[in-house]
Design a protein around this motif. Structure first.
Motif, mmCIF file in Angstrom:
data_model
loop_
_atom_site.group_PDB
_atom_site.id
_atom_site.type_symbol
_atom_site.label_atom_id
_atom_site.label_comp_id
_atom_site.label_asym_id
_atom_site.label_seq_id
_atom_site.Cartn_x
_atom_site.Cartn_y
_atom_site.Cartn_z
ATOM 1 N N ASN A 106 3.785 -7.309 9.361
ATOM 2 C CA ASN A 106 4.319 -8.416 8.668
ATOM 3 C C ASN A 106 4.490 -7.961 7.154
ATOM 4 O O ASN A 106 5.367 -8.294 6.394
ATOM 5 C CB ASN A 106 3.823 -9.787 8.956
ATOM 6 N N GLN A 107 3.052 -7.745 6.759
ATOM 7 C CA GLN A 107 3.158 -7.404 5.358
ATOM 8 C C GLN A 107 4.108 -6.127 4.909
ATOM 9 O O GLN A 107 5.065 -6.313 3.826
ATOM 10 C CB GLN A 107 1.722 -6.861 5.002
ATOM 11 N N ILE A 108 4.353 -5.153 5.710
ATOM 12 C CA ILE A 108 5.037 -4.066 5.362
ATOM 13 C C ILE A 108 6.625 -4.708 5.426
ATOM 14 O O ILE A 108 7.284 -4.204 4.469
ATOM 15 C CB ILE A 108 5.000 -2.861 6.425
ATOM 16 N N ALA A 155 1.741 1.886 -1.827
ATOM 17 C CA ALA A 155 1.146 1.385 -3.067
ATOM 18 C C ALA A 155 0.657 0.216 -3.164
ATOM 19 O O ALA A 155 -0.467 -0.388 -3.640
ATOM 20 C CB ALA A 155 1.679 1.819 -4.309
ATOM 21 N N ALA A 156 1.432 -0.818 -2.699
ATOM 22 C CA ALA A 156 1.451 -2.348 -2.738
ATOM 23 C C ALA A 156 0.411 -2.666 -1.964
ATOM 24 O O ALA A 156 -0.480 -3.487 -2.122
ATOM 25 C CB ALA A 156 2.600 -2.785 -2.558
ATOM 26 N N THR A 167 -1.302 4.649 3.205
ATOM 27 C CA THR A 167 -0.455 5.943 2.960
ATOM 28 C C THR A 167 0.988 5.712 3.378
ATOM 29 O O THR A 167 1.164 4.809 4.135
ATOM 30 C CB THR A 167 -1.171 7.067 3.755
ATOM 31 N N GLU A 168 1.746 6.594 3.141
ATOM 32 C CA GLU A 168 3.040 6.402 3.026
ATOM 33 C C GLU A 168 3.238 6.722 4.718
ATOM 34 O O GLU A 168 4.170 6.103 5.409
ATOM 35 C CB GLU A 168 4.063 7.442 2.207
ATOM 36 N N ARG A 169 2.424 7.616 5.292
ATOM 37 C CA ARG A 169 2.598 7.981 6.443
ATOM 38 C C ARG A 169 2.318 6.657 7.513
ATOM 39 O O ARG A 169 2.790 6.601 8.366
ATOM 40 C CB ARG A 169 1.489 9.283 6.906
ATOM 41 N N THR A 170 1.197 5.927 7.015
ATOM 42 C CA THR A 170 0.874 4.849 7.927
ATOM 43 C C THR A 170 2.186 3.580 7.688
ATOM 44 O O THR A 170 2.514 3.128 8.650
ATOM 45 C CB THR A 170 -0.047 4.174 7.267
ATOM 46 N N VAL A 171 2.725 3.560 6.569
ATOM 47 C CA VAL A 171 3.879 2.762 6.505
ATOM 48 C C VAL A 171 5.048 3.240 7.332
ATOM 49 O O VAL A 171 5.586 2.494 8.278
ATOM 50 C CB VAL A 171 4.446 2.783 5.048
#
Length: 244
Positions: free
Chosen positions: A180-182, A197-198, A202-206
């Motif tokens: 939900n945060q993403i 960053a927010a 990591t970008e990979r996790t996003v």
């Protein structure tokens, strides 16, 4: 000597596809894109009201000026179909259909089908050239001399962001808190690195979480996920209004 008919049709489709991607992805200069134009005669009918060119020089000048002014934002192409028909041993007609998606990073929401016709000619040595391009106008709400309905796209984006922001995805109970945060950051138009960053991840996790959400809702990619969520919000809003 003319090439085999099937080979000619295949080459004509490749040329049509290459020109389409080169034009929208802007990886080549206008001069390089139009290097495949027929030296014996070239014409181009574009989507805009004034985009009718009967010579290579006028088409090249207009498209180069459009490129310099950044009149067309970043666009991705999906669901392409190319069909070729021989009109004569040296003339092939290629009919194309594909979906144009303006990328979210532009701050616009525009997605529409475009249909384009290419006329490809081959000479007696088997060399192929594009003689004519006729592109339908996918943006039926274009006005005056617009190359793209940017104002409409921005309003769509702002409206969608407002609706999704109001809901904050609190009603999507099947998603995790992190997901939900993403999504909350994604609907604000943030890129993957900005979301990472927010949230301090990591970008990979996003990307992993977004792929998981896409799999849950059976959509492919960030843009279709946004479209799905927007549709769900509108449905909820309409049902709420109907009960009032």
């Amino acid at each position: 000597m003319f090439t085999d008919q099937e080979c000619f049709k295949k080459q004509a489709k490749v040329m049509a596809r290459n020109l389409t991607h080169d034009f929208y992805e802007e990886k080549k200069s206008v001069e390089d894109i139009l290097s495949v134009a027929d030296p014996h005669g070239f014409s181009w009918i574009g989507a805009g009201k004034s985009e009718v060119f009967c010579t290579l020089r006028t088409a090249c000048h207009y498209l180069a000026e459009q490129r310099r002014e950044r009149a067309v934002p970043s666009i991705e192409i999906q669901d392409e179909v190319y069909e070729a028909q021989l009109l004569a041993c040296d003339v092939c007609l290629v009919i194309c259909e594909y979906l144009l998606n303006v990328t979210l990073e532009t701050g616009q929401v525009l997605s529409e089908w475009q249909r384009v016709t290419f006329v490809v000619r081959q000479d007696e040595e088997g060399r192929c050239f594009i003689s004519h391009v006729h592109a339908s106008n996918p943006w039926s709400f274009m006005h005056d001399e617009e190359a793209l309905p940017a104002k409409i796209g921005r309003r769509n984006f702002e409206y969608m962001t407002e609706l999704l922001h109001q809901n904050k995805f609190q009603e999507i109970k099947e998603l995790t808190k992190r997901q939900n945060q993403i999504l909350f950051h994604m609907v604000q138009g943030k890129t993957y690195p900005q979301i990472a960053a927010a949230l301090g991840i990591t970008e990979r996790t996003v990307r992993y979480h977004i792929n998981e959400i896409c799999a849950r809702y059976k959509v492919s990619g960030r843009k279709r996920l946004m479209a799905y969520l927007f549709e769900q919000v509108l449905t909820i809003r309409e049902e709420h209004l109907a009960l009032q």
